[in-house]
Write a protein that holds these residues in place. Structure first.
Motif, short mmCIF file in Angstrom:
data_model
loop_
_atom_site.label_atom_id
_atom_site.label_comp_id
_atom_site.label_asym_id
_atom_site.label_seq_id
_atom_site.Cartn_x
_atom_site.Cartn_y
_atom_site.Cartn_z
N UNK A 18 38.89 33.25 30.45
CA UNK A 18 38.57 34.36 29.55
C UNK A 18 39.09 34.16 28.15
N UNK A 19 40.14 33.36 28.00
CA UNK A 19 40.72 33.19 26.69
C UNK A 19 39.93 32.28 25.79
N UNK A 20 38.94 31.57 26.33
CA UNK A 20 38.18 30.66 25.50
C UNK A 20 38.92 29.37 25.26
N UNK A 21 38.47 28.59 24.29
CA UNK A 21 39.02 27.26 24.05
C UNK A 21 40.26 27.34 23.18
N UNK A 22 41.37 27.76 23.78
CA UNK A 22 42.62 27.83 23.06
C UNK A 22 43.48 26.65 23.45
N UNK A 200 38.38 47.23 35.99
CA UNK A 200 39.00 46.00 36.50
C UNK A 200 38.25 44.80 35.95
N UNK A 201 39.00 43.82 35.43
CA UNK A 201 38.42 42.59 34.87
C UNK A 201 39.11 41.40 35.50
N UNK A 202 38.31 40.48 36.01
CA UNK A 202 38.81 39.24 36.60
C UNK A 202 38.77 38.17 35.52
N UNK A 203 39.95 37.67 35.09
CA UNK A 203 40.01 36.70 34.01
C UNK A 203 39.37 35.39 34.45
N UNK A 204 38.26 35.04 33.83
CA UNK A 204 37.49 33.87 34.23
C UNK A 204 36.45 33.57 33.16
N UNK A 205 35.79 32.38 33.23
CA UNK A 205 34.85 31.99 32.17
C UNK A 205 33.72 32.97 31.93
N UNK A 206 33.20 33.60 33.00
CA UNK A 206 32.01 34.43 32.82
C UNK A 206 32.26 35.67 31.96
N UNK A 213 32.68 41.36 27.06
CA UNK A 213 33.92 40.60 27.01
C UNK A 213 35.08 41.59 27.02
N UNK A 214 36.30 41.07 27.11
CA UNK A 214 37.44 41.96 27.30
C UNK A 214 37.63 42.92 26.13
N UNK A 215 37.45 42.45 24.90
CA UNK A 215 37.62 43.34 23.75
C UNK A 215 36.62 44.49 23.79
N UNK A 243 45.84 38.75 27.13
CA UNK A 243 45.00 39.83 27.66
C UNK A 243 45.41 41.18 27.08
N UNK A 244 46.70 41.40 26.96
CA UNK A 244 47.16 42.66 26.36
C UNK A 244 46.78 42.72 24.89
N UNK A 245 46.83 41.57 24.22
CA UNK A 245 46.43 41.54 22.81
C UNK A 245 44.96 41.87 22.62
N UNK A 246 44.14 41.55 23.62
CA UNK A 246 42.72 41.81 23.53
C UNK A 246 42.33 43.20 24.02
#
Length: 536
Positions: A18-22, A200-206, A213-215, A243-246
């Protein structure tokens, strides 16, 4: 983790999460890590490795293994750090009041992670359940003792985007919440209301591939005063928390994976009011959650794991893992002609380790990756790695993940892969022309590993050696596929995670006249037996 149904592990192994290419440096604890990193952890881990291999399992007939797959719960997660073992031992020597302990640990976790407040749970799944109860009942004891019977409650629903449906959401519905699935921004806006306990959000690529998206999810949810819970079980802990930042209000982690804390522990971080409410909905308090007990040992062990997380030299660990994979690649490629290697450096948050893929021409070598995997699992020492799909037609391969390896394991893995590739195990027998016809409707009786039985049904159509049809279960019917070789029948069916659950059946057996029987493999639910009678 999820052809097998998609699991958390397979989804976590796909490209970016979920965080992308970091980059790793941007995700891990920067200044705190550099200022207080522990130089003795690697040496202490290496020194403890020999003792750890003598865990007493053999005396009860259980075989330890070398874990080249990753943080699979069924493979007992990760090995706890020496500092965690010390904290557990120290905690076991004194008594303490558990509510006071939860308060002290929660404040310390908040300081370490910058996440407000924290709570230790009996695994990530328990953290999700306690968080859901907090969002549903808000720490109200009068409501707490009614869970999971939500009759009369205001908040009775959990919204889950389609991209986040998975087997682990059972931790959410365990509270009694009705799952409402949404797939678009407009659907989410329509679903949110006074009855919504959480999203509820499952942190993952999709997640990032969706318009939800989370934001975006957080913006829509917060407009209706609905909290957002992120399931980040297998991810690395990021400080500050990505995740909390988003916009998430709560995020849950496994303790026995990347953090190398107690396998039976998890962690919930986020808004202090909600985390404190989650503790009210946790053991040692009574009600639905009494069984989710966390001892003083797990609480202090989990805290020690987080304290070590901000001190560990993550870049050095990553470099060490990469060097182990290069050792395996060099050894195998040099010893076995035709083997090529690929070192994959993943992006994103989840299970952040490099992966080594080894490829070869399956026809020329006379063996496929799964056969090697099976042989290593049955061999001595027992070695767990994964098969890899070849990049080109006719290729097969192996995949090695170094995250859970101990020093020296890389040489053992390389030697045994070489031995198996040079002297491959016998290939599975080739299919024979069918000598029976499995077409028809079948009454199916399954006897499970625990001894209980169930009446199911099969409707099959045979075209040459190919089978298609339907497998009717106790509640759900699912598509069935299979094949016939001589009088041997194979039928597979699965119920995928897009429904928030996962269950697969693999029937193998023999057909004679109007009767079939054999063994059934249910994956994580072990193996059983089956027999079927043709009714038409």
């Amino acid at each position: 983790m999820r052809t097998d149904p998609v699991t958390r592990r397979t989804m976590l192994g796909r490209s970016a999460a979920a965080g992308g290419a970091l980059t790793l440096g941007a995700l891990l604890p920067g200044e705190a890590m550099a200022a207080g990193r522990s130089t003795g952890t690697a040496d202490a881990t290496a020194n403890a490795a020999a003792a750890a291999k003598k865990g007493g399992y053999e005396r009860i007939g259980v075989r330890p293994l070398i874990n080249g797959r990753g943080t699979y719960t069924v493979l007992s997660g990760s090995l706890i750090l020496p500092e965690v073992r010390e904290a557990i031992d120290a905690a076991s020597r004194q008594y303490v009041q558990l509510d006071e302990l939860a308060d002290g640990v929660g404040r310390r976790l908040g300081e370490l992670t910058g996440a407000g407040f924290g709570m230790v749970s009996s695994g990530c799944s328990a953290a999700l359940t306690h968080a859901s109860a907090a969002c549903t009942a808000g720490g109200n004891p009068d409501l707490h003792i009614q869970i999971p019977d939500l009759r009369g409650f205001t908040k009775t629903e959990a919204v889950i985007p389609k991209h986040s449906r998975n087997v682990y959401e059972a931790a959410i519905s365990a509270v009694g919440l009705k799952v409402v699935e949404v797939d678009t921004r407009e659907e989410m806006k329509a679903a949110l209301g006074p009855q919504t306990a959480l999203v509820y959000v499952f942190a993952m690529p999709r997640v990032d591939e969706s318009e939800l998206d989370l934001k975006t999810i957080a913006e829509l949810a917060h407009a209706e005063d609905v909290p957002v819970l992120v399931d980040a079980a297998a991810e690395v802990l990021t400080i500050p928390n990505v995740h909390l930042e988003r916009g998430a209000d709560l995020v849950a982690y496994s303790g026995g994976k990347a953090l190398r804390g107690p396998q039976s522990a998890g962690m919930l971080l986020g808004r202090e009011d909600l985390v404190r409410a989650a503790w009210v909905h946790s053991a040692p308090h009574h009600g639905y959650a009494r069984g989710f007990k966390v001892g003083k040992e797990e609480a202090m062990g989990m805290l020690a794991a987080v304290e070590m997380w901000v001190r560990r030299d993550h870049k050095a660990e990553y470099a060490k893992w990469t060097s182990w994979l290069k050792t395996i690649a060099k050894r195998v490629s040099a010893a076995v002609p035709g083997v090529t290697s690929e070192l994959v450096q993943p992006e994103g948050l989840s299970n952040r380790t490099p992966t080594l893929n080894l490829y070869w021409d399956a026809e020329k070598r006379g063996v496929v990756g799964q056969t090697i995997v099976d042989a290593l699992w049955e061999g001595e020492p027992r070695i767990a790695i994964n098969p890899a799909s070849g990049k080109n037609p006719g290729q097969s391969g192996l995949a090695v993940t170094p995250y859970m390896l101990e020093p020296g394991d890389e040489k053992t893995i390389a030697d045994h892969i070489v031995r198996r590739l040079k002297n491959p195990p016998p290939a599975p027998a080739k299919p024979k022309p069918p000598s029976v016809d499995a077409s028809g409707t079948w009454s199916l009786e399954i006897t499970y590993a625990a001894g209980s039985s169930s009446e199911h049904g099969l409707t099959l159509k045979q075209d040459g050696a190919k089978l298609t049809g339907t497998h009717r279960g106790d509640f759900v019917s699912r598509a069935a596929t299979g094949s016939v070789s001589a009088d041997e029948v194979t039928v597979r069916s699965s119920y995928g995670e897009e429904h928030g659950d996962s269950l697969s059946y693999a029937f193998t057996g023999k057909l004679s006249g109007d009767e079939m029987s054999g063994r059934v493999d249910l994956g994580e639910y072990l193996k059983g037996s089956w027999k079927a009678t043709r009714t038409s």
